[in-house]
Structure formats: C-alpha cells, structure tokens
Design a protein around this motif. Structure first.
Motif, PDB file in Angstrom:
ATOM      1  N   GLY A 150      70.071  83.585  76.564  1.00 12.84           N
ATOM      2  CA  GLY A 150      68.940  84.470  76.328  1.00 12.84           C
ATOM      3  C   GLY A 150      67.940  84.459  77.469  1.00 12.84           C
ATOM      4  N   THR A 151      67.682  83.287  78.024  1.00 11.63           N
ATOM      5  CA  THR A 151      66.736  83.175  79.137  1.00 11.63           C
ATOM      6  C   THR A 151      67.247  83.893  80.376  1.00 11.63           C
ATOM      7  N   VAL A 152      68.522  83.690  80.705  1.00  9.95           N
ATOM      8  CA  VAL A 152      69.098  84.308  81.902  1.00  9.95           C
ATOM      9  C   VAL A 152      69.117  85.832  81.769  1.00  9.95           C
ATOM     10  N   PHE A 153      69.550  86.331  80.623  1.00  8.35           N
ATOM     11  CA  PHE A 153      69.617  87.777  80.453  1.00  8.35           C
ATOM     12  C   PHE A 153      68.230  88.398  80.348  1.00  8.35           C
ATOM     13  N   SER A 154      67.268  87.687  79.782  1.00  7.31           N
ATOM     14  CA  SER A 154      65.903  88.218  79.684  1.00  7.31           C
ATOM     15  C   SER A 154      65.303  88.421  81.067  1.00  7.31           C
ATOM     16  N   ILE A 159      63.999  92.089  85.596  1.00  8.60           N
ATOM     17  CA  ILE A 159      64.117  92.547  86.986  1.00  8.60           C
ATOM     18  C   ILE A 159      64.559  94.011  87.019  1.00  8.60           C
ATOM     19  N   VAL A 160      65.545  94.360  86.188  1.00  5.20           N
ATOM     20  CA  VAL A 160      66.028  95.745  86.147  1.00  5.20           C
ATOM     21  C   VAL A 160      64.902  96.694  85.742  1.00  5.20           C
ATOM     22  N   ALA A 161      64.109  96.311  84.739  1.00  2.00           N
ATOM     23  CA  ALA A 161      62.999  97.149  84.297  1.00  2.00           C
ATOM     24  C   ALA A 161      61.964  97.317  85.396  1.00  2.00           C
ATOM     25  N   ALA A 162      61.712  96.255  86.171  1.00  2.00           N
ATOM     26  CA  ALA A 162      60.753  96.352  87.273  1.00  2.00           C
ATOM     27  C   ALA A 162      61.264  97.290  88.353  1.00  2.00           C
ATOM     28  N   VAL A 163      62.559  97.201  88.668  1.00  3.03           N
ATOM     29  CA  VAL A 163      63.148  98.069  89.681  1.00  3.03           C
ATOM     30  C   VAL A 163      63.085  99.528  89.239  1.00  3.03           C
ATOM     31  N   ARG A 164      63.274  99.758  87.936  1.00  2.00           N
ATOM     32  CA  ARG A 164      63.228 101.125  87.403  1.00  2.00           C
ATOM     33  C   ARG A 164      61.798 101.602  87.150  1.00  2.00           C
ATOM     34  N   ARG A 165      60.836 100.791  87.555  1.00  2.00           N
ATOM     35  CA  ARG A 165      59.418 101.138  87.408  1.00  2.00           C
ATOM     36  C   ARG A 165      59.040 101.398  85.947  1.00  2.00           C
ATOM     37  N   MET A 166      59.419 100.446  85.092  1.00  2.00           N
ATOM     38  CA  MET A 166      59.027 100.471  83.684  1.00  2.00           C
ATOM     39  C   MET A 166      58.239  99.198  83.404  1.00  2.00           C
ATOM     40  N   PRO A 167      56.963  99.153  83.810  1.00  2.00           N
ATOM     41  CA  PRO A 167      56.205  97.903  83.742  1.00  2.00           C
ATOM     42  C   PRO A 167      56.043  97.347  82.333  1.00  2.00           C
ATOM     43  N   GLU A 168      55.891  98.230  81.329  1.00  2.00           N
ATOM     44  CA  GLU A 168      55.697  97.723  79.969  1.00  2.00           C
ATOM     45  C   GLU A 168      56.957  97.037  79.448  1.00  2.00           C
ATOM     46  N   ILE A 169      58.121  97.589  79.775  1.00  2.00           N
ATOM     47  CA  ILE A 169      59.374  96.959  79.345  1.00  2.00           C
ATOM     48  C   ILE A 169      59.641  95.697  80.161  1.00  2.00           C
ATOM     49  N   HIS A 170      59.355  95.745  81.453  1.00  2.00           N
ATOM     50  CA  HIS A 170      59.442  94.541  82.290  1.00  2.00           C
ATOM     51  C   HIS A 170      58.602  93.419  81.684  1.00  2.00           C
ATOM     52  N   GLN A 171      57.412  93.775  81.268  1.00  2.00           N
ATOM     53  CA  GLN A 171      56.495  92.793  80.677  1.00  2.00           C
ATOM     54  C   GLN A 171      57.092  92.170  79.418  1.00  2.00           C
ATOM     55  N   ARG A 172      57.723  92.976  78.588  1.00  2.00           N
ATOM     56  CA  ARG A 172      58.314  92.459  77.346  1.00  2.00           C
ATOM     57  C   ARG A 172      59.445  91.474  77.644  1.00  2.00           C
ATOM     58  N   TRP A 173      60.301  91.813  78.596  1.00  2.00           N
ATOM     59  CA  TRP A 173      61.417  90.921  78.913  1.00  2.00           C
ATOM     60  C   TRP A 173      60.923  89.596  79.492  1.00  2.00           C
ATOM     61  N   TYR A 178      59.856  83.761  79.005  1.00  2.00           N
ATOM     62  CA  TYR A 178      58.970  82.589  78.984  1.00  2.00           C
ATOM     63  C   TYR A 178      58.900  81.991  77.577  1.00  2.00           C
ATOM     64  N   ALA A 179      59.023  82.846  76.559  1.00  2.00           N
ATOM     65  CA  ALA A 179      59.035  82.332  75.189  1.00  2.00           C
ATOM     66  C   ALA A 179      60.233  81.420  74.961  1.00  2.00           C
ATOM     67  N   PHE A 180      61.400  81.829  75.455  1.00  2.00           N
ATOM     68  CA  PHE A 180      62.576  80.959  75.335  1.00  2.00           C
ATOM     69  C   PHE A 180      62.346  79.630  76.063  1.00  2.00           C
ATOM     70  N   LEU A 181      61.703  79.683  77.222  1.00  2.00           N
ATOM     71  CA  LEU A 181      61.408  78.445  77.949  1.00  2.00           C
ATOM     72  C   LEU A 181      60.438  77.564  77.180  1.00  2.00           C
ATOM     73  N   MET A 182      59.549  78.192  76.410  1.00  2.00           N
ATOM     74  CA  MET A 182      58.546  77.429  75.659  1.00  2.00           C
ATOM     75  C   MET A 182      59.147  76.650  74.498  1.00  2.00           C
ATOM     76  N   PHE A 357      66.196  89.297  70.729  1.00  2.00           N
ATOM     77  CA  PHE A 357      66.629  89.732  72.058  1.00  2.00           C
ATOM     78  C   PHE A 357      67.116  91.178  72.007  1.00  2.00           C
ATOM     79  N   TRP A 358      67.958  91.490  71.039  1.00  2.00           N
ATOM     80  CA  TRP A 358      68.497  92.844  70.943  1.00  2.00           C
ATOM     81  C   TRP A 358      67.430  93.836  70.495  1.00  2.00           C
ATOM     82  N   ALA A 359      66.463  93.390  69.696  1.00  2.00           N
ATOM     83  CA  ALA A 359      65.359  94.274  69.335  1.00  2.00           C
ATOM     84  C   ALA A 359      64.550  94.655  70.568  1.00  2.00           C
TER      85      ALA A 359
END
Length: 399
Positions: A150-154, A159-173, A178-182, A357-359
């Motif tokens: 989950g951490t690796v795919f998140s 990164i993909v969302a940032a490249v596609r210029r979707m900052p809100e989705i990038h932020q969610r991932w 970081y939640a998984f790391l916590m 994750f899938w949500a």
C-alpha cells in the motif's frame, strides 16, 4: 491562552501528527541497533520498559533475535530510512501549505526515493522470514506485507497525479502513504497503552489486538485530512453521483452480513484472545462507519456535493471491507497453512486499509472523469463559438 483557543481542531491534529512523527524518528532509527551491537542504545525499548515494565518488553523482543539476524542489514536500512520519512512527511506538509513549490518538489523526490529504498529493506525481511516466525504470528506478517504494498503504490500514484497536474489527488495519495507509515509509531503507542485495558497479557497478544484496527484508523485519518484540505463545494463536470442509494444499501447489507460472519468466526473459535480480537476490530469499525454516515449526511444537507461524494465512496469501501476480508480467509488458510481463526484475524486486519486504498483510487478516477467532462464541454463550446463567428463573418462581409 486566547490564541491557543483560536487554533482549530484541524491544526491541532496536524500539530499532533507532526509531533508524533518527529518524536518517533529517533526511536525508529535506533530500534535495531541492539541486534547489531549488544548494549547499543535503543530509545524506544527504554521508553516502553519505563511506561510498562522491563519484563514485558524483554520477553517479547527476546524472540526477535534469530529472525532479525537473517535480514539485519536490510532491517537497519529500513528502520533508519523509516525514521527519516517521519521527518520528511511533516516537511512536505508544511512546504505544501506554505506554497514553497520548488522546495516541495525537491523534498518530494527525496521522499519518494526514500520510500522505495525503505520498503525494499522491509521486503527483504519479509521474503527471508516465514510467516510463522513473524512477531505475533502469520497475521502480522500479512499485515506488514499489505502495508508495504500500500505504501509503495500510494507514493507511486501520488507521483503520477503530480505529473498529470492533479494536485488534490496527489495530495490524497501522499496523505494515504504517510498514513500507512504512521502505523509504526501508532503501534508502539498501543504497545504501551493497551496493557492498561488488558493487564498481564504479553506484547505479542497486544500486537495482535492492535493490528486489527490500525489499518482502518490510519486510512480514516488520511480521509479526514484530505477533506479538511479540500474546501471545494462542487466539482465541475461531476454530474450524477456514483454512490446513489441503490449502491449504498446493497453494500451496507453485504458488509453487515460479512461483518457478522467474521465476528462469529472469531468468537466461536473460543479463547479470551479471540474475543479481544473481535472487540478490537468491531469498535473502531463501528465508530468509523458512524462518522462517515454523519459527515455524508451533513455534506448532503449543506449542498456540498463533492464532499458528499467522497464520503460516500469511502463509506461504500468501508462496507465492502468485511466482504473482502471474508474472501481472503480461505486463500490465507490454503496458501500459508494457518488456522481458521488466524486467517479470519488476518483478513479482518487488512480489509479496511485495502479498501480505503481502492476508495482513494476511485475518488481520483471520479475527479479525472469530471475534469475530462469539463474540458470536453469547454472544447465543444469553443468550437461552437468559432463556427458561429465564421457564419457571422460570412453573413456580413463588409464588417
């Protein structure tokens, strides 16, 4: 004092998360030193022994010497870099809030590379350690493997969302990553706190109780943080909801049935510990579901359609989490040769985090579809305007 009262709960939550991350960093970095050099300082073990008792800690960690020796170098890399990630996460949050774009991107690259190397160390340990030799048994091995994936795919999807210029989705991932790391520092908190509720039981059993709900807790925390940061009332181009009542109701019924079966499977297996596992799973699940229903209803009443949509998507995922958990039981039994109750506990422990994750992925897809619809609509409107201008010019050649 008035200034402190003026700080909202969201900022207090951010302060607590940052404090936990920064405080846990040196604990993570030094956690495995004693296994490499006898007598080396271990801040976390000392603190836990002081909060509980030395015997409680010593009995649990004495069983780790042999399994850790197989992958000690990889584990040291994992723990040291894990501590670094605890520091980089808050820095990423602060640079994003302060809009330090260049610094945020630079730290983001460092964060992503660190995640990959850190998780590679964890992967080496898991591959070299049989599930039965993991701390507190096979269920914890499965939980660790799920968190790793989950951490690796998140971070990858971030990164993909940032490249596609979707900052809100990038932020969610990135919040989910970081939640998984916590889960690491929160697990240590539970090692110290749960003995108050369950005095006299060993840390291995405390660990089994804690992992029953850690995935749902951290995923829910990431969702709350995402909703706190995203203040948009509507999402242009969203159209009809993807979670109408005829989706919510069947998901709730299926989830209730699966939840009842999981609970019955644990309780009917007998033993006080299985009853504790059931309680450790059910109580946080019920609280999370109640909050999601409440926030979804409030958002709908206030006309905040995007908030209602996101809460609804995650509520459906939460309802389906027990269904996924129940479906995992038989494969876990067959593939890992573990008992039924252990397989049920493992399935329940990973269900909420996996479906969260899938949500998050569905929320990202929802935003992408809405953005595409908006862009297509603007393009069609622009083409129509251009055709009208051309017709007008042909009709009035003197202008």
């Amino acid at each position: 004092m008035n200034r402190l009262r003026g700080i909202g709960w969201g900022r207090w939550a951010a302060i607590v998360v940052i404090a936990v991350g920064v405080g846990y960093a040196p604990i993570a970095m030094t956690e495995l030193w004693p296994y490499a050099h006898r007598g080396a300082p271990a801040i976390g073990q000392s603190l836990l022994a002081h909060v509980t008792n030395p015997r409680y800690v010593a009995d649990a960690l004495a069983t780790r010497i042999k399994p850790y020796q197989h992958s000690l170098a990889a584990l040291v890399v994992h723990s040291v870099l894990g501590g670094l990630l605890m520091l980089l996460g808050p820095l990423q949050l602060l640079t994003a809030v302060r809009r330090r774009v260049r610094l945020h991107r630079t730290l983001g690259v460092v964060f992503a590379v660190t995640v990959y190397v850190c998780m590679a160390g964890a992967a080496v340990y898991l591959l070299r350690t049989a599930p039965r030799d993991a701390f507190s048994g096979p269920a914890f091995w499965i939980v660790l493997a799920t968190i790793l994936v989950g951490t690796v795919f998140s971070v990858t999807f971030g990164i993909v969302a940032a490249v596609r210029r979707m900052p809100e989705i990038h932020q969610r991932w990135m919040l989910l990553c970081y939640a998984f790391l916590m889960t690491a520092p929160l697990l240590r908190f539970e090692w110290g706190a749960l003995p108050v509720l369950f005095p006299g039981i060993p840390m291995t059993q405390i660990n089994q109780i804690a992992v029953m709900h850690l995935g749902s807790v951290v995923a829910f925390g990431a969702l709350v943080a995402s909703r706190r940061l995203d203040r948009r009332v509507e999402l242009p181009g969203m159209g009809r909801s993807w979670v109408p009542w005829w989706v919510l109701v069947p998901a709730a019924l299926a989830g209730t049935a699966a939840l009842a079966w999981l609970t019955w499977s644990l309780v009917s297996a007998g033993g006080v510990q299985n009853h504790r596992l059931a309680v450790g799973y059910l109580v946080p699940f019920a609280v999370t579901a109640a909050v999601m229903v409440w926030r979804m209803a409030v958002a709908g009443r206030e006309g905040r359609t995007w908030a209602r949509e996101e809460w609804g998507i995650h509520l459906v995922a939460l309802c389906l989490a027990p269904v996924f958990s129940a479906a995992c039981v038989l494969p876990f039994e067959r593939a890992l040769h573990i008992g039924h109750a252990t397989a049920v506990a493992a399935g329940a422990a990973i269900g909420c985090g996996f479906l969260a994750f899938w949500a998050t992925a569905v929320v990202g897809l929802r935003a992408l579809v809405a953005s595409t619809a908006t862009t297509s609509g603007l393009g069609a409107r622009g083409s129509a305007d251009l055709r009208l201008r051309r017709v007008g010019a042909a009709s009035h050649p003197g202008h």
